[in-house]
Design a protein around this motif. Structure first.
Motif, PDB file in Angstrom:
ATOM      1  N   GLN A 196      20.726  73.368  56.846  1.00 23.02           N
ATOM      2  CA  GLN A 196      20.108  74.154  55.933  1.00 23.02           C
ATOM      3  C   GLN A 196      21.202  74.891  54.971  1.00 23.02           C
ATOM      4  OE1 GLN A 196      16.835  74.023  55.493  1.00 23.02           O
ATOM      5  NE2 GLN A 196      17.442  74.909  53.641  1.00 23.02           N
ATOM      6  N   ASP A 197      22.300  75.634  55.533  1.00 18.07           N
ATOM      7  CA  ASP A 197      23.451  76.048  54.816  1.00 18.07           C
ATOM      8  C   ASP A 197      23.791  75.151  53.885  1.00 18.07           C
ATOM      9  OD1 ASP A 197      22.873  78.618  56.205  1.00 18.07           O
ATOM     10  OD2 ASP A 197      24.628  78.200  57.631  1.00 18.07           O
ATOM     11  N   TYR A 198      24.225  73.913  54.390  1.00 14.90           N
ATOM     12  CA  TYR A 198      24.782  72.909  53.326  1.00 14.90           C
ATOM     13  C   TYR A 198      23.661  72.491  52.401  1.00 14.90           C
ATOM     14  CZ  TYR A 198      26.499  68.457  51.858  1.00 14.90           C
ATOM     15  OH  TYR A 198      26.871  67.300  51.085  1.00 14.90           O
ATOM     16  N   LEU A 199      22.361  72.593  52.744  1.00 17.08           N
ATOM     17  CA  LEU A 199      21.487  72.169  51.595  1.00 17.08           C
ATOM     18  C   LEU A 199      21.147  73.511  50.802  1.00 17.08           C
ATOM     19  CD1 LEU A 199      18.604  70.670  53.976  1.00 17.08           C
ATOM     20  CD2 LEU A 199      20.263  69.593  52.666  1.00 17.08           C
ATOM     21  N   ASN A 200      21.367  74.610  51.089  1.00 14.89           N
ATOM     22  CA  ASN A 200      21.436  75.791  50.172  1.00 14.89           C
ATOM     23  C   ASN A 200      22.397  75.837  49.245  1.00 14.89           C
ATOM     24  OD1 ASN A 200      18.851  76.383  51.646  1.00 14.89           O
ATOM     25  ND2 ASN A 200      19.862  78.123  52.853  1.00 14.89           N
ATOM     26  N   LYS A 201      23.649  75.468  49.710  1.00 21.77           N
ATOM     27  CA  LYS A 201      24.707  75.458  48.952  1.00 21.77           C
ATOM     28  C   LYS A 201      24.619  74.219  47.795  1.00 21.77           C
ATOM     29  CE  LYS A 201      28.207  77.555  52.004  1.00 21.77           C
ATOM     30  NZ  LYS A 201      29.407  77.095  52.810  1.00 21.77           N
ATOM     31  N   MET A 202      24.276  73.293  48.155  1.00 21.69           N
ATOM     32  CA  MET A 202      23.875  71.953  47.161  1.00 21.69           C
ATOM     33  C   MET A 202      22.803  72.699  46.374  1.00 21.69           C
ATOM     34  SD  MET A 202      23.929  68.805  49.576  1.00 21.69           S
ATOM     35  CE  MET A 202      23.384  67.657  48.365  1.00 21.69           C
ATOM     36  N   ALA A 203      21.960  73.027  46.671  1.00 24.51           N
ATOM     37  CA  ALA A 203      20.851  73.683  45.737  1.00 24.51           C
ATOM     38  C   ALA A 203      21.265  74.725  44.671  1.00 24.51           C
ATOM     39  CB  ALA A 203      19.696  74.082  46.357  1.00 24.51           C
ATOM     40  N   ASP A 204      22.271  75.449  45.102  1.00 23.71           N
ATOM     41  CA  ASP A 204      22.898  76.515  44.268  1.00 23.71           C
ATOM     42  C   ASP A 204      23.578  75.942  43.177  1.00 23.71           C
ATOM     43  OD1 ASP A 204      21.716  78.568  45.750  1.00 23.71           O
ATOM     44  OD2 ASP A 204      23.348  79.046  46.887  1.00 23.71           O
ATOM     45  N   SER A 205      24.119  74.737  43.239  1.00 23.06           N
ATOM     46  CA  SER A 205      24.701  73.994  42.085  1.00 23.06           C
ATOM     47  C   SER A 205      23.944  73.314  41.132  1.00 23.06           C
ATOM     48  CB  SER A 205      25.888  73.181  42.749  1.00 23.06           C
ATOM     49  OG  SER A 205      25.021  72.052  43.223  1.00 23.06           O
TER      50      SER A 205
END
Length: 257
Positions: A196-205
């Motif tokens: 989930q952390d990786y997915l959140n960082k991707m969504a932030d971009s």
């Protein structure tokens, strides 16, 4: 009977991720879909799930023989090929210092060579259709952006667009169009495993602050296959929630100011 119910679509790499979403989208639109995968059980499972007369077939799309068998299966079962969604692909990461010749060849063969071979194998039937459609699944990675570890993947996806432009010219006199969808970050089984952390960082971009869905890609593919796109060929649609638009992270931060 809706016109789409008389049409046949092949979806390569159709057993999971974006390919499964495309197969499902075409089936919902009334197409009879041939789901193609290396794994027959997985292809048949997706075909059973999406219904609408869909069926599955296993094929090695890195070989001419495999692609010819795929096209023959579609013609044997449905009598036509109206749309080819060339979606088969792989994206194992390897940085340049560590990438082997075998790593590079695997990605190029799976993503780019299979595109050429699948179009060539289906070409007689696409011409006979009178409204043949080829829809490639490219990517923003390679043609527009880069990402460490994916130089071979980026090369394959950029190569698909080079192939597309000349193929579109050659096939235009036969009424066959060739276009490409360029996905950004799409939520698939492969990405879900990143955490989930990786997915959140991707969504932030991404300006829309979310990852795309496989249905978003299916919608673009269906447009290219539709009568509405009969005069559209050699073109691309970027489906990325605006990911490639900001010139820097500062542009995204300014949205919140």
């Amino acid at each position: 009977m809706a016109l789409e119910e008389q049409r046949v679509a092949i979806v390569t790499g159709g057993s999971k991720g974006i390919g499964k979403g495309i197969a499902r989208g075409f089936a919902k639109a009334g197409y009879r879909v041939l789901v193609v995968s290396r794994n027959l059980a997985e292809a048949e499972a997706v075909a059973a799930e999406i219904g609408g007369g869909a069926s599955g077939v296993a094929a090695d799309l890195t070989t001419g023989e495999g692609n010819r068998a795929m096209a023959a299966a579609a013609l044997d079962r449905y009598g036509a090929i109206d749309a080819l969604c060339a979606n088969a692909g792989a994206f194992p990461a390897a940085k340049l210092a560590d990438m082997t010749e075998a790593d590079f060849d695997f990605v190029i063969n799976t993503n780019l060579k299979s595109t050429f071979l699948s179009v060539q194998a289906c070409l007689p039937a696409l011409k006979a259709s009178g409204r043949g459609r080829v829809v490639l699944t490219s990517s923003i990675t390679g043609p527009i952006t880069g990402y460490p570890g994916w130089s071979h993947y980026g090369a394959s996806k950029a190569g698909q667009l080079g192939f597309m432009r000349t193929a579109a010219i050659e096939l235009a006199p036969f009424g066959v169009t060739v276009n490409a969808v360029m996905p950004g970050n799409i939520l698939t089984e492969g990405l879900e495993g990143m955490g989930q952390d990786y997915l959140n960082k991707m969504a932030d971009s991404i300006p829309m602050k979310r990852l795309g869905s496989v249905d978003d890609i299916a919608g673009a593919a269906l447009y290219f296959a539709s009568d509405a796109a009969a005069y559209v060929t050699g073109q691309t649609i970027v489906v990325d929630g605006g990911q490639v638009l900001p010139e820097s992270l500062g542009a995204l931060e300014a949205m919140e100011g």
